[in-house]
Design an enzyme around this catalytic site. Structure first.
Site, PDB file in Angstrom:
ATOM      1  N   SER A 153      -5.276 -18.597 -13.980  1.00 57.22           N
ATOM      2  CA  SER A 153      -3.916 -19.119 -13.948  1.00 57.22           C
ATOM      3  C   SER A 153      -3.873 -20.645 -14.011  1.00 57.22           C
ATOM      4  CB  SER A 153      -3.181 -18.602 -12.701  1.00 57.22           C
ATOM      5  OG  SER A 153      -3.964 -18.783 -11.554  1.00 57.22           O
ATOM      6  N   GLN A 189     -17.032   2.086 -22.799  1.00 53.14           N
ATOM      7  CA  GLN A 189     -17.537   2.350 -24.146  1.00 53.14           C
ATOM      8  C   GLN A 189     -17.729   1.016 -24.845  1.00 53.14           C
ATOM      9  OE1 GLN A 189     -15.662   1.802 -27.136  1.00 53.14           O
ATOM     10  NE2 GLN A 189     -17.008   2.817 -28.572  1.00 53.14           N
ATOM     11  N   HIS A 191      -8.006 -25.901 -14.933  1.00 59.48           N
ATOM     12  CA  HIS A 191      -8.919 -26.780 -14.200  1.00 59.48           C
ATOM     13  C   HIS A 191     -10.155 -25.969 -13.793  1.00 59.48           C
ATOM     14  CE1 HIS A 191      -9.358 -30.573 -11.753  1.00 59.48           C
ATOM     15  NE2 HIS A 191     -10.376 -29.827 -11.351  1.00 59.48           N
ATOM     16  N   GLN A 200     -13.657 -18.807  -7.353  1.00 61.75           N
ATOM     17  CA  GLN A 200     -13.046 -18.305  -6.129  1.00 61.75           C
ATOM     18  C   GLN A 200     -14.092 -17.611  -5.263  1.00 61.75           C
ATOM     19  OE1 GLN A 200      -9.215 -16.338  -6.278  1.00 61.75           O
ATOM     20  NE2 GLN A 200      -9.097 -16.595  -8.504  1.00 61.75           N
ATOM     21  N   CYS A 221      -1.242 -30.601 -12.371  1.00 61.51           N
ATOM     22  CA  CYS A 221      -2.228 -29.586 -11.987  1.00 61.51           C
ATOM     23  C   CYS A 221      -2.425 -29.574 -10.479  1.00 61.51           C
ATOM     24  CB  CYS A 221      -3.559 -29.873 -12.684  1.00 61.51           C
ATOM     25  SG  CYS A 221      -4.949 -28.937 -11.994  1.00 61.51           S
ATOM     26  N   HIS A 256     -10.262 -32.447 -15.069  1.00 58.54           N
ATOM     27  CA  HIS A 256      -9.405 -31.344 -15.505  1.00 58.54           C
ATOM     28  C   HIS A 256      -9.834 -30.791 -16.860  1.00 58.54           C
ATOM     29  CE1 HIS A 256      -5.598 -29.083 -15.492  1.00 58.54           C
ATOM     30  NE2 HIS A 256      -5.424 -29.435 -16.745  1.00 58.54           N
ATOM     31  N   CYS A 269      -6.164 -30.845  -9.418  1.00 58.04           N
ATOM     32  CA  CYS A 269      -6.701 -32.188  -9.659  1.00 58.04           C
ATOM     33  C   CYS A 269      -6.701 -33.004  -8.358  1.00 58.04           C
ATOM     34  CB  CYS A 269      -5.862 -32.905 -10.728  1.00 58.04           C
ATOM     35  SG  CYS A 269      -6.362 -32.526 -12.429  1.00 58.04           S
ATOM     36  N   ASN A 287     -12.961 -16.659 -12.938  1.00 62.76           N
ATOM     37  CA  ASN A 287     -12.229 -16.175 -14.106  1.00 62.76           C
ATOM     38  C   ASN A 287     -12.029 -17.362 -15.023  1.00 62.76           C
ATOM     39  OD1 ASN A 287     -11.860 -13.549 -13.057  1.00 62.76           O
ATOM     40  ND2 ASN A 287     -10.088 -14.232 -11.878  1.00 62.76           N
ATOM     41  N   HIS A 297     -12.623 -24.014 -12.031  1.00 66.71           N
ATOM     42  CA  HIS A 297     -12.701 -23.577 -10.643  1.00 66.71           C
ATOM     43  C   HIS A 297     -13.143 -22.127 -10.557  1.00 66.71           C
ATOM     44  CE1 HIS A 297      -8.817 -21.771 -11.704  1.00 66.71           C
ATOM     45  NE2 HIS A 297      -8.892 -21.035 -10.610  1.00 66.71           N
ATOM     46  N   PHE A 338     -11.006  -4.083 -25.924  1.00 62.81           N
ATOM     47  CA  PHE A 338     -10.065  -3.539 -24.948  1.00 62.81           C
ATOM     48  C   PHE A 338     -10.725  -2.383 -24.208  1.00 62.81           C
ATOM     49  CE2 PHE A 338      -7.285  -5.779 -27.804  1.00 62.81           C
ATOM     50  CZ  PHE A 338      -6.313  -6.289 -26.957  1.00 62.81           C
TER      51      PHE A 338
HETATM   52  O1  G1P Z   1      -9.395   3.651 -31.425  1.00 64.22           O
HETATM   53  P1  G1P Z   1      -8.604   2.379 -31.518  1.00 64.22           P
HETATM   54  O2  G1P Z   1      -7.137   2.579 -31.319  1.00 64.22           O
HETATM   55  O3  G1P Z   1      -8.917   1.605 -32.763  1.00 64.22           O
HETATM   56  O4  G1P Z   1      -9.131   1.470 -30.317  1.00 64.22           O
HETATM   57  C1  G1P Z   1      -8.584   1.426 -29.032  1.00 64.22           C
HETATM   58  O5  G1P Z   1      -8.836   2.601 -28.275  1.00 64.22           O
HETATM   59  C2  G1P Z   1     -10.216   2.881 -27.980  1.00 64.22           C
HETATM   60  C3  G1P Z   1     -10.279   4.073 -27.063  1.00 64.22           C
HETATM   61  O6  G1P Z   1      -9.565   3.856 -25.865  1.00 64.22           O
HETATM   62  C4  G1P Z   1     -10.916   1.680 -27.350  1.00 64.22           C
HETATM   63  O7  G1P Z   1     -12.308   1.932 -27.287  1.00 64.22           O
HETATM   64  C5  G1P Z   1     -10.684   0.400 -28.166  1.00 64.22           C
HETATM   65  O8  G1P Z   1     -11.249  -0.705 -27.487  1.00 64.22           O
HETATM   66  C6  G1P Z   1      -9.178   0.209 -28.355  1.00 64.22           C
HETATM   67  O9  G1P Z   1      -8.938  -0.954 -29.103  1.00 64.22           O
HETATM   68  O1  G1P Z   2      -6.316 -15.688  -7.996  1.00 62.99           O
HETATM   69  P1  G1P Z   2      -5.669 -15.935  -9.334  1.00 62.99           P
HETATM   70  O2  G1P Z   2      -6.503 -16.840 -10.210  1.00 62.99           O
HETATM   71  O3  G1P Z   2      -4.252 -16.385  -9.230  1.00 62.99           O
HETATM   72  O4  G1P Z   2      -5.613 -14.492 -10.050  1.00 62.99           O
HETATM   73  C1  G1P Z   2      -6.620 -13.970 -10.886  1.00 62.99           C
HETATM   74  O5  G1P Z   2      -7.792 -13.597 -10.179  1.00 62.99           O
HETATM   75  C2  G1P Z   2      -7.644 -12.547  -9.216  1.00 62.99           C
HETATM   76  C3  G1P Z   2      -9.022 -12.196  -8.681  1.00 62.99           C
HETATM   77  O6  G1P Z   2      -9.914 -11.812  -9.699  1.00 62.99           O
HETATM   78  C4  G1P Z   2      -6.963 -11.316  -9.816  1.00 62.99           C
HETATM   79  O7  G1P Z   2      -6.656 -10.406  -8.787  1.00 62.99           O
HETATM   80  C5  G1P Z   2      -5.687 -11.678 -10.562  1.00 62.99           C
HETATM   81  O8  G1P Z   2      -5.163 -10.538 -11.211  1.00 62.99           O
HETATM   82  C6  G1P Z   2      -6.013 -12.775 -11.587  1.00 62.99           C
HETATM   83  O9  G1P Z   2      -4.844 -13.143 -12.299  1.00 62.99           O
END
Ligand code: G1P
Ligand code: G1P
Lengths: 350, 350
Positions: free
Chosen positions: A163, A325, A166, A170, A52, A115, A55, A155, A168, A314
């Site tokens: 990524s 939504q 550990h 940013q 890591c 870690h 670490c 994140n 952390h 999603f």
């Molecule tokens: O309607 P679906 O295919 O079940 O669902 C998908 O599309 C929708 C509209 O973009 C989103 O709100 C859902 O989060 C996504 O999983």
């Molecule tokens: O900086 P990392 O941990 O490599 O990357 C992560 O955080 C960033 C800041 O939110 C994002 O832009 C990246 O897409 C995500 O993978």
């Protein structure tokens, strides 16, 4: 209050911090899910991982060796999205192609030498150490004339693009004020000029009266699912006293901040008995030299999980093209989080 | 043109369609990736799947049976996020809790009876059938007095939350104009009032002159990576003639729309030799009874993949709290897409 039922019928809610609306479709969580399943984080990680790069004592990119740190540890990101020495310049073609150089700094904050830990598994004292680093970093970076905004964030979990497991966070600090804090500045300023109190002071008062969206609180802080939450279990962590940034918190308020972060993230882990992924971060006053009495420090938690440790929300399609939504109401999410214990499930198992 | 180098240095770019900025960090794609890997879609699907609720002749939720359709097929979503009969009503507390009932319709469009196809694997004629359905649906829904905006979109691939691999898109149509098209209306109107031409007419002229971000074109359409693209391989598909919505396209323009969608999505699949995931959708004039001469129909493609079939871009942390951010330049992305063949890799393999 009108007669229509927020718990049952499709409706729009307004986010007064950004000035934007979202669509709420409460009944839609009933639909069957045949889509992507996430791999829940059930990894048993060692306290120290020789592979890591975060670490203590290990070598990072470019041959830099981490010190044998025992608490927190801050360093400049080896792959920084922002650099202080970026040359000035701009592009402008017909008012439609517009670009300008951006400068800044990107840092990594290791929360613990261990870690195998995450915030909910750390002690309140150790989390207080993280709060202190946030304050130190905000003070240092915010004082620079070339930095007008400091974004502190974490994140957590692979599903949130983290990524390295550990523990952390940013900091990305930069010359301009980015979109979301700029919107929040406009909205909070308009409210403050009209009412002489911060928007979040008055909002908190409403939430403490209604109680339906409050998840937990302590003497100095409240954690709630905001009325306008977009992510299923999104929360807003608010100090009762309006302060503009983390450096203005008193000692007891910093302790209480660590306390509420710990208790909230334990509830998150307990919700689906998994290390709960999220992006979280502080929103604070721009460090542009202005006073910003309108600004009320707060912390957002944006967790993606919706139904279980493996089924997430999603934000795609309609959400990317039209509007955020959500499928369950904020009130329902708050109730679920409120009902959970504050002892981490791993400790109950042990 | 200033001397700083867009291809090398961190900078901000302005999106004139939304009025918002994004951060570009070109050098950052060099960082190692130890984070989440997606499972690429290598499934061999049958032409007909008895367990698929979108295949012809199969039974959907609630016992409804699909007709034995041979082209496209449209039906009301069984788990609609919007319903036409939602009761009116609103909530307002202290100007800070604000909600209002929302009504509308949600429909599903099956693109083909074939369970195993996707748009890039369909013929231009079959895609033209999809374009015709978009036009019919926009005409029908847009004419309703209770519908002021019609969002047509597709989520493709599990990583984009698509819950069924059968080729299909969706329509969410509603009483209010959602956030993103509302922003685009404001921006396009301001430009049109000032210049008497649509914003995208003038933008397209610049792009055709510079050529660096153009991916492909035909007599009536151009596909390009917009100067302000946020997603790594995001594209904007534009008609050369400014029309407000898809019903105004002439016959040859509809054929050419199908042609450019097919050729663009084949390039996408060929980029990482995988069924390329994306959310895509049309942005068109609100159907609120106003004239909207400022509106210039366009189609956005938002694909998440960044480095390979398994490594995506995460819009998390900084992006959720501050600003969208990208790691490769739009010019580089356009060049990659431009260099690809327009014969689908599966056909080359066969
Ligand atoms: O309607 P679906 O295919 O079940 O669902 C998908 O599309 C929708 C509209 O973009 C989103 O709100 C859902 O989060 C996504 O999983
Ligand atoms: O900086 P990392 O941990 O490599 O990357 C992560 O955080 C960033 C800041 O939110 C994002 O832009 C990246 O897409 C995500 O993978």
């Amino acid at each position: 209050m009108a007669s229509f039922d927020l718990a049952q019928q499709p409706h729009r809610r307004f986010n007064p911090l950004t000035g934007e609306w979202l669509l709420v479709s409460p009944h839609r969580a009933l639909r069957p899910w045949q889509g992507q399943q996430e791999a829940p984080d059930r990894s048993q990680r060692p306290a120290y991982d020789p592979g890591c790069y975060l670490c203590p004592g290990n070598t990072r990119a470019g041959g830099i060796v981490n010190p044998p740190y025992t608490g927190t540890f801050v360093f400049d990101n080896d792959f920084a999205a922002l650099t202080p020495d970026a040359p000035h310049g701009a592009v402008e073609v017909g008012g439609l192609l517009r670009a300008e150089a951006e400068s800044g700094l990107a840092r990594v904050i290791c929360f613990s030498p261990r870690h195998d830990l995450t915030l909910p598994e750390m002690t309140t004292e150790a989390i207080r150490g993280v709060v202190d680093v946030w304050a130190e970093q905000f003070a240092e970076l915010g004082a620079r004339p070339d930095i007008n905004y400091v974004q502190i964030f974490e994140n957590k979990g692979q599903v949130m693009g983290c990524s390295n497991p550990h523990p952390h966070g940013q900091i990305w600090a930069q010359r301009t004020v980015p979109g979301d804090p700029a919107k929040e500045t406009v909205q909070q300023r308009a409210y403050f000029q009209q009412h002489g109190r911060t928007l979040l002071t008055d909002y908190l008062e409403i939430e403490l009266r209604e109680q339906t969206r409050v998840v937990l609180d302590n003497e100095h802080w409240v954690a709630l699912v905001p009325f306008w939450a977009a992510w299923p279990f999104e929360t807003l962590v608010l100090p009762r006293r309006p302060v503009q940034d983390v450096t203005q918190l008193r000692d007891a308020e910093k302790d209480a901040f660590a306390d509420i972060i710990r208790r909230l993230t334990i509830r998150y882990d307990n919700l689906f008995q998994t290390s709960f992924p999220y992006s979280a971060g502080l929103h604070q006053r721009p460090t542009d030299g202005e006073a910003h009495p309108e600004w009320h420090l707060h912390m957002h938690f944006f967790p993606p999980l919706l139904r279980s440790a493996t089924v997430r929300k999603f934000m795609v399609g309609y959400e990317m093209l039209a509007n955020p939504q959500r499928d369950i109401t904020p009130e329902y999410a708050a109730q679920r989080l409120r009902e959970l214990p504050e002892v981490h499930y791993k400790q109950t198992e042990a």
